[in-house]
Each structure stands twice: as C-alpha cells, then as structure tokens.
Design an enzyme around this catalytic site. Sequence first.
Site, PDB file in Angstrom:
ATOM      1  N   LYS A  22       0.738  -1.195  -0.020  1.00 57.61           N
ATOM      2  CA  LYS A  22      -0.120   0.101  -0.009  1.00 57.61           C
ATOM      3  C   LYS A  22       0.908   1.304   0.014  1.00 57.61           C
ATOM      4  CE  LYS A  22      -1.799   1.457   3.923  1.00 57.61           C
ATOM      5  NZ  LYS A  22      -1.558   2.952   4.262  1.00 57.61           N
ATOM      6  N   ASN A  23       1.878   1.206   0.809  1.00 55.53           N
ATOM      7  CA  ASN A  23       2.795   2.407   1.084  1.00 55.53           C
ATOM      8  C   ASN A  23       3.650   2.742  -0.137  1.00 55.53           C
ATOM      9  OD1 ASN A  23       1.513   2.849   3.533  1.00 55.53           O
ATOM     10  ND2 ASN A  23       2.936   1.831   4.742  1.00 55.53           N
ATOM     11  N   ARG A  92      -4.117   9.961   5.564  1.00 51.74           N
ATOM     12  CA  ARG A  92      -3.181  11.155   5.431  1.00 51.74           C
ATOM     13  C   ARG A  92      -2.119  11.073   4.345  1.00 51.74           C
ATOM     14  NH1 ARG A  92      -1.793  13.280  10.815  1.00 51.74           N
ATOM     15  NH2 ARG A  92      -3.082  12.325  12.444  1.00 51.74           N
ATOM     16  N   CYS A 116      -5.478   7.440  10.604  1.00 45.98           N
ATOM     17  CA  CYS A 116      -5.107   7.074  11.801  1.00 45.98           C
ATOM     18  C   CYS A 116      -4.793   7.870  12.706  1.00 45.98           C
ATOM     19  CB  CYS A 116      -4.245   5.798  11.695  1.00 45.98           C
ATOM     20  SG  CYS A 116      -4.868   4.345  10.732  1.00 45.98           S
ATOM     21  N   ARG A 121       1.621  13.825  12.318  1.00 49.16           N
ATOM     22  CA  ARG A 121       2.399  13.735  11.262  1.00 49.16           C
ATOM     23  C   ARG A 121       2.461  15.264  10.550  1.00 49.16           C
ATOM     24  NH1 ARG A 121       0.628   7.670   9.447  1.00 49.16           N
ATOM     25  NH2 ARG A 121      -1.391   8.174  10.419  1.00 49.16           N
ATOM     26  N   ASP A 304       5.464   0.359  12.028  1.00 54.34           N
ATOM     27  CA  ASP A 304       4.098  -0.167  11.808  1.00 54.34           C
ATOM     28  C   ASP A 304       4.050  -1.901  12.042  1.00 54.34           C
ATOM     29  OD1 ASP A 304       3.138   1.812  10.359  1.00 54.34           O
ATOM     30  OD2 ASP A 304       3.469   1.412   8.272  1.00 54.34           O
ATOM     31  N   ARG A 396      -8.019  -0.836   5.505  1.00 53.33           N
ATOM     32  CA  ARG A 396      -7.190   0.036   4.932  1.00 53.33           C
ATOM     33  C   ARG A 396      -5.831  -0.346   4.262  1.00 53.33           C
ATOM     34  NH1 ARG A 396      -5.737   3.982   8.243  1.00 53.33           N
ATOM     35  NH2 ARG A 396      -4.691   4.979   6.172  1.00 53.33           N
TER      36      ARG A 396
END
Length: 417
Positions: A22-23, A92, A116, A121, A304, A396
Amino acid sequence: MDKIIISGGRRLLGEINNSGAKNAALPAIAAALLTKGWNSFANVPNLVDIKTIKKLLASFGVVFKEEQGNLLVNAGDINSCLAAYDLVRTMRASVLVLGPLVARMGEARVSLPGGCAIGARPVNLHIRALQDMGAEVELKDGYVIARARRLRGAVIYFDMVTVTGTENIMMAATLAEGTTLLKNAAREPEVVNLAEILNGMGARITGAGTDVIRIDGVDSLHPTAGKIIADRIEAGTFMIAAGIAGGEVLIRNCQPGHHDALIAKLRDTGMKIETGNDYVRATAAGRPRSVDIKTLAYPGFPTDLQAQFMSLMTVAGGLSVITETIFENRFMHVSELMRLGAEIVIQGGSAIVKGVPVLRGAPVMATDLRASASLILAGLAAEGKTELSRVYHLDRGYERIEEKFSRLGAAIERVKA
C-alpha cells in the site's frame, strides 16, 4: 459494520502470497499526475486506501482502468487542482498529490489530511520544502494552497525523517528547474520503488535508498510501466503470527532484504527464519523469549510492526521493553491487549510487557490500522473467542487478511455486525 471473530489456539501451517505494498502504491499512483497518457502499475493491492486515492484523483479528471491485472492511470486531462476535505479526511497519504500538482499544474489546493489517529504527522516539512523551491504557500480554511509558475531546484534539509515528505518533494522536484538535493531523506524501500518508477517516466533521480537524494529537473515526463514492491508490513505481520500462534508459515513473493531488523529480533525470540530470493519461512515451537525493540526509521525496526510485535511479547517468557520513537500516540492498542489478559505498563515512550502464559478471548476494538492487526494476532493465541470490531481500519492496509489466515488453518471469519 463488520466484525472479525477468532477462535484461538490453532497452530498455523501453510503458505500465503504477499500482496503489493500500500505504502508504495499510493505515491506511485500520485506520480501519474506528472504525466500525460496511460501509466501501468502491476501488483497494486485491492485496499480501501487505494480506492480512496483513485477517487481523489478521479476528482481531478484522472481516468482509471484495469487491464490484465494491472492498474492503468491516465492523467492527461486534469481539470481541477482541488483535493477536497471529504476525500482527503480519511487518509493522510492524500497529501502526496500536493507536490505533483504544483509541479505540473502550477497550483494545488489540498485539504489538511486525516487518517489514523496515531500521532502528529505534520505537513509543515512538505510546505517548507515547497517554499524553498519557490512556491507561494498559504494555509487557509483548512487547506494548503500552493502556487508556482515553475519550481526551482533547492537544497532541502528535513528536520526529521519523513517518508511522505521525501516522496512528495522528490515528485515535485522532477519537473523543477535545476537540481534539488534532499538531505536527511527517508531511506525506505517504498521511496526507492517510487524513484525507480519516476526514472521510468524520464526523471533523473539518484541516491534513493540513502539519506541524500539528488533530482535533476527535466521539462516533462512520460508514462511508464512500473511494478509495486511487496508489502513488507503484511509479510512481517505473518512472520510474527507464526511466532505467537506457533507453527510454520511460508510467505511467498516477498523481499527478505527489507526485513533485516525484524528477522534479527524474531530469531532472538527463538524463532527459525529461513529466507530465499523471494520468500521467507517463519517457524516457531514453544514459548517465545522476551526481546526489547525500539522503533526507528528504516532500516531500523518499523513502527508499523510495533503493535504486532507487542502482541508477541504478551505471551513471551520474561519482561520486554518496547520503545516507540516515531509516533507519540501509538500505544492505543495497549488497553485492548490488556482486555485479553496482557500485562503492560506504559512509561513515557516505552511499554513494559510482562509475558503471561496465556491470553483469553474477549471483545476488542481496533483503534488504527496496525493496532487491528495486533489484536488479530493476540486473538490467534488466546483461549476462547475474540471479537474484533471497527475492522474498517484493517481494510485500509491488509488485503483479505482473514482469508489468508484461514488458509493457514486459523479459525477466523468476518461477519456482519
């Protein structure tokens, strides 16, 4: 609203295929804003966050289609530079459209992001970098409004390591006039993946994977075909799952070199970790040993995976100290783990975990994405039934996680609440 129900106590045995990250997929999709024509991205996971960024880019006029399992993205006709609050508030990573829009279109109006609630951040590092590159930036009515006829290369020093900041400004700098140096840049594999995709578009980026990245600006970029790397957080979650539930789990289509910090700690707990070119086999027999961890920017232990590793330590023999240095509010899962019988004390930025012989199932509630995974892991080890609510957090960032655990022999199901 869905719930996940777990009947614990079953050992895990089998193999899974690691999903795309995902990232890595989110910034790659945002990077398509820098080009005209069809970009093709392979290995994009089917997640809520991916659907969110697609919806956001569609509001700019970007077109998507699926072809032979790849996601095709065409940003040839951008008719809006407004990233509205209703689309941005749930994720975000939506701030990743700021740099590409300013670089290509000369303007962007992006709502301050949500997501989240795991700590501050701030986007101030993104804003300051764009200002250093000649953009006029103001905050108004909850929006970041940035304008620049053409960005200029600059030396950017990030006061703290920021993954999205590095990615955002790296994308912006590809079309800037002159050379941009990013110092104290994030070194994550996802940053490297984005740089490779941008270079495939014709960008001139060197140094990705180090703390100094050089971007020589070009006049235009072209579409490319790129591949999203494997999700190291998903793979790490399943490695830890083998440790807490016991058994043997083979994770295919992953990149073992991205897991050095985690693998070292898992071996310290007594687990056997075998790696190959594109797989990791995690094996556990008996109670894990207690191990201390401290989250750090890559290549350190990933924040994470902190919650998941804490779940493992709740059943370990002895005391462990888990120190969180990235997000100041990332211990919200502690109270839920304690509902399952964990013994944890928070002292500042550290959690002291005293392992117990057994956890016991109970109703628990997810507070964020990675916390939800940690509670699933705890449920796998707990006696009796664990009911996890608010699993929309889970969706997510994990692709069909309950199906993957079922294939490994876990008693887990998703039900409509």
